[in-house]
Motif scaffolding. Sequence first.
Motif, PDB file in Angstrom:
ATOM      1  N   LEU A   4      50.369  40.778  96.980  1.00  0.00           N
ATOM      2  CA  LEU A   4      49.527  41.946  97.223  1.00  0.00           C
ATOM      3  C   LEU A   4      50.206  43.213  96.728  1.00  0.00           C
ATOM      4  CD1 LEU A   4      48.131  40.972 100.707  1.00  0.00           C
ATOM      5  CD2 LEU A   4      46.936  40.942  98.525  1.00  0.00           C
ATOM      6  N   ILE A   5      51.524  43.295  96.908  1.00  0.00           N
ATOM      7  CA  ILE A   5      52.260  44.452  96.387  1.00  0.00           C
ATOM      8  C   ILE A   5      52.173  44.448  94.866  1.00  0.00           C
ATOM      9  CG2 ILE A   5      54.540  45.500  96.139  1.00  0.00           C
ATOM     10  CD1 ILE A   5      53.452  45.922  98.913  1.00  0.00           C
ATOM     11  N   ALA A   6      52.333  43.288  94.250  1.00  0.00           N
ATOM     12  CA  ALA A   6      52.224  43.193  92.792  1.00  0.00           C
ATOM     13  C   ALA A   6      50.837  43.609  92.335  1.00  0.00           C
ATOM     14  CB  ALA A   6      52.533  41.773  92.327  1.00  0.00           C
ATOM     15  N   GLY A   7      49.819  43.162  93.031  1.00  0.00           N
ATOM     16  CA  GLY A   7      48.453  43.545  92.696  1.00  0.00           C
ATOM     17  C   GLY A   7      48.239  45.039  92.827  1.00  0.00           C
ATOM     18  N   LEU A   8      48.818  45.615  93.852  1.00  0.00           N
ATOM     19  CA  LEU A   8      48.727  47.054  94.075  1.00  0.00           C
ATOM     20  C   LEU A   8      49.282  47.808  92.876  1.00  0.00           C
ATOM     21  CD1 LEU A   8      48.581  49.653  95.895  1.00  0.00           C
ATOM     22  CD2 LEU A   8      50.859  49.017  96.657  1.00  0.00           C
ATOM     23  N   PHE A   9      50.430  47.400  92.407  1.00  0.00           N
ATOM     24  CA  PHE A   9      51.034  48.112  91.296  1.00  0.00           C
ATOM     25  C   PHE A   9      50.341  47.819  89.981  1.00  0.00           C
ATOM     26  CE2 PHE A   9      54.180  48.702  94.491  1.00  0.00           C
ATOM     27  CZ  PHE A   9      54.421  50.048  94.334  1.00  0.00           C
ATOM     28  N   LEU A  24      56.548  57.041  81.928  1.00  0.00           N
ATOM     29  CA  LEU A  24      57.166  57.364  83.214  1.00  0.00           C
ATOM     30  C   LEU A  24      56.475  58.556  83.880  1.00  0.00           C
ATOM     31  CD1 LEU A  24      59.386  56.738  85.279  1.00  0.00           C
ATOM     32  CD2 LEU A  24      60.889  58.279  83.980  1.00  0.00           C
ATOM     33  N   GLU A  25      56.177  59.572  83.103  1.00  0.00           N
ATOM     34  CA  GLU A  25      55.494  60.744  83.647  1.00  0.00           C
ATOM     35  C   GLU A  25      54.080  60.381  84.120  1.00  0.00           C
ATOM     36  OE1 GLU A  25      54.234  65.213  82.170  1.00  0.00           O
ATOM     37  OE2 GLU A  25      55.867  64.180  81.134  1.00  0.00           O
ATOM     38  N   GLY A  31      50.246  58.054  90.399  1.00  0.00           N
ATOM     39  CA  GLY A  31      50.687  57.539  91.690  1.00  0.00           C
ATOM     40  C   GLY A  31      50.600  58.559  92.812  1.00  0.00           C
ATOM     41  N   ASP A  32      50.980  59.781  92.525  1.00  0.00           N
ATOM     42  CA  ASP A  32      50.947  60.820  93.567  1.00  0.00           C
ATOM     43  C   ASP A  32      49.542  61.028  94.111  1.00  0.00           C
ATOM     44  OD1 ASP A  32      53.674  61.179  93.344  1.00  0.00           O
ATOM     45  OD2 ASP A  32      53.535  63.018  92.148  1.00  0.00           O
ATOM     46  N   SER A  33      48.569  61.197  93.233  1.00  0.00           N
ATOM     47  CA  SER A  33      47.204  61.454  93.710  1.00  0.00           C
ATOM     48  C   SER A  33      46.575  60.216  94.327  1.00  0.00           C
ATOM     49  CB  SER A  33      46.327  62.002  92.578  1.00  0.00           C
ATOM     50  OG  SER A  33      46.230  61.073  91.526  1.00  0.00           O
ATOM     51  N   LEU A  34      46.825  59.064  93.750  1.00  0.00           N
ATOM     52  CA  LEU A  34      46.254  57.826  94.280  1.00  0.00           C
ATOM     53  C   LEU A  34      46.761  57.549  95.692  1.00  0.00           C
ATOM     54  CD1 LEU A  34      44.607  55.162  93.761  1.00  0.00           C
ATOM     55  CD2 LEU A  34      46.795  54.174  93.088  1.00  0.00           C
ATOM     56  N   PHE A  35      48.078  57.579  95.867  1.00  0.00           N
ATOM     57  CA  PHE A  35      48.641  57.246  97.170  1.00  0.00           C
ATOM     58  C   PHE A  35      48.351  58.307  98.223  1.00  0.00           C
ATOM     59  CE2 PHE A  35      51.374  54.371  94.574  1.00  0.00           C
ATOM     60  CZ  PHE A  35      50.844  53.203  95.075  1.00  0.00           C
ATOM     61  N   SER A  36      48.196  59.536  97.794  1.00  0.00           N
ATOM     62  CA  SER A  36      47.795  60.588  98.722  1.00  0.00           C
ATOM     63  C   SER A  36      46.403  60.300  99.289  1.00  0.00           C
ATOM     64  CB  SER A  36      47.806  61.944  98.005  1.00  0.00           C
ATOM     65  OG  SER A  36      47.300  62.942  98.855  1.00  0.00           O
ATOM     66  N   LYS A  57      37.710  53.580  91.957  1.00  0.00           N
ATOM     67  CA  LYS A  57      36.785  54.086  90.940  1.00  0.00           C
ATOM     68  C   LYS A  57      37.148  55.515  90.542  1.00  0.00           C
ATOM     69  CE  LYS A  57      32.384  52.711  90.206  1.00  0.00           C
ATOM     70  NZ  LYS A  57      31.144  52.217  90.657  1.00  0.00           N
ATOM     71  N   ALA A  58      37.475  56.356  91.512  1.00  0.00           N
ATOM     72  CA  ALA A  58      37.780  57.763  91.235  1.00  0.00           C
ATOM     73  C   ALA A  58      39.065  57.948  90.434  1.00  0.00           C
ATOM     74  CB  ALA A  58      37.873  58.536  92.548  1.00  0.00           C
ATOM     75  N   HIS A  59      40.088  57.160  90.734  1.00  0.00           N
ATOM     76  CA  HIS A  59      41.393  57.380  90.117  1.00  0.00           C
ATOM     77  C   HIS A  59      41.692  56.469  88.930  1.00  0.00           C
ATOM     78  CE1 HIS A  59      42.979  60.241  93.007  1.00  0.00           C
ATOM     79  NE2 HIS A  59      42.399  59.526  93.950  1.00  0.00           N
ATOM     80  N   LEU A  60      41.107  55.292  88.918  1.00  0.00           N
ATOM     81  CA  LEU A  60      41.622  54.282  88.003  1.00  0.00           C
ATOM     82  C   LEU A  60      40.650  53.729  86.973  1.00  0.00           C
ATOM     83  CD1 LEU A  60      43.582  52.310  90.698  1.00  0.00           C
ATOM     84  CD2 LEU A  60      44.460  54.047  89.151  1.00  0.00           C
TER      85      LEU A  60
END
Length: 195
Positions: A4-9, A24-25, A31-36, A57-60
């Motif tokens: 599940l962690i692998a799927g998350l990433f 990297l940037e 990541g910042d906006s998604l995890f927030s 849908k919104a972020h990815l």
Amino acid sequence: MNKLIAGLFLLLFSSLTLASKPPLELIHEVGDSLFSDIKAVNQDGNASPLEMRQIVKAHLMSHIDIRFVSYKLLGKHIKGLSKPQALAFISAVEHYLEVSYASALMQYKGQQVTFEALPTDSKSKYATVKAVVRQPSGPDIDIHFKFRKSSKGEWRVYDLVAEGISLLSAKQKEISVRISEVGLAQVTAELNAKS
């Protein structure tokens, strides 16, 4: 390793497509906006699947190279495809990824993650970013994200390698076998049926 962690990433990093920024940037920015947003709805683990799909849908989803992933998943079965068959399969893969990624994100509980760009030739159209997931109880998890630069100069993740296993290759084998067994139309319907 926790799948599940692998799927998350895989979800997070398959979406990165800003042409002017290095991988990297991009990882840090998305990541910042998604995890927030995930933290806002799922900090107690009570988010609904619909809420998580909306975040995905919104972020990815608008940034995922669905066509490239779809063609890689088809492998040898791409020969002889009609345009309607290809479009139906691409749409089914998009639905499948959205549902899968939303499900994987439900497992995110605030683990600390660090990122490191691995050395690469500056002229290469391929790059790798290593993520280290710090587990509160248990060993750290290393995941490598494989980026490919498109002809338009956009960096996009095309694969995730966890514990030496390429998730794209594993899924490609699974789908290829399934198409051989039941046909493309049935596999397309099965991907669309995921909820």
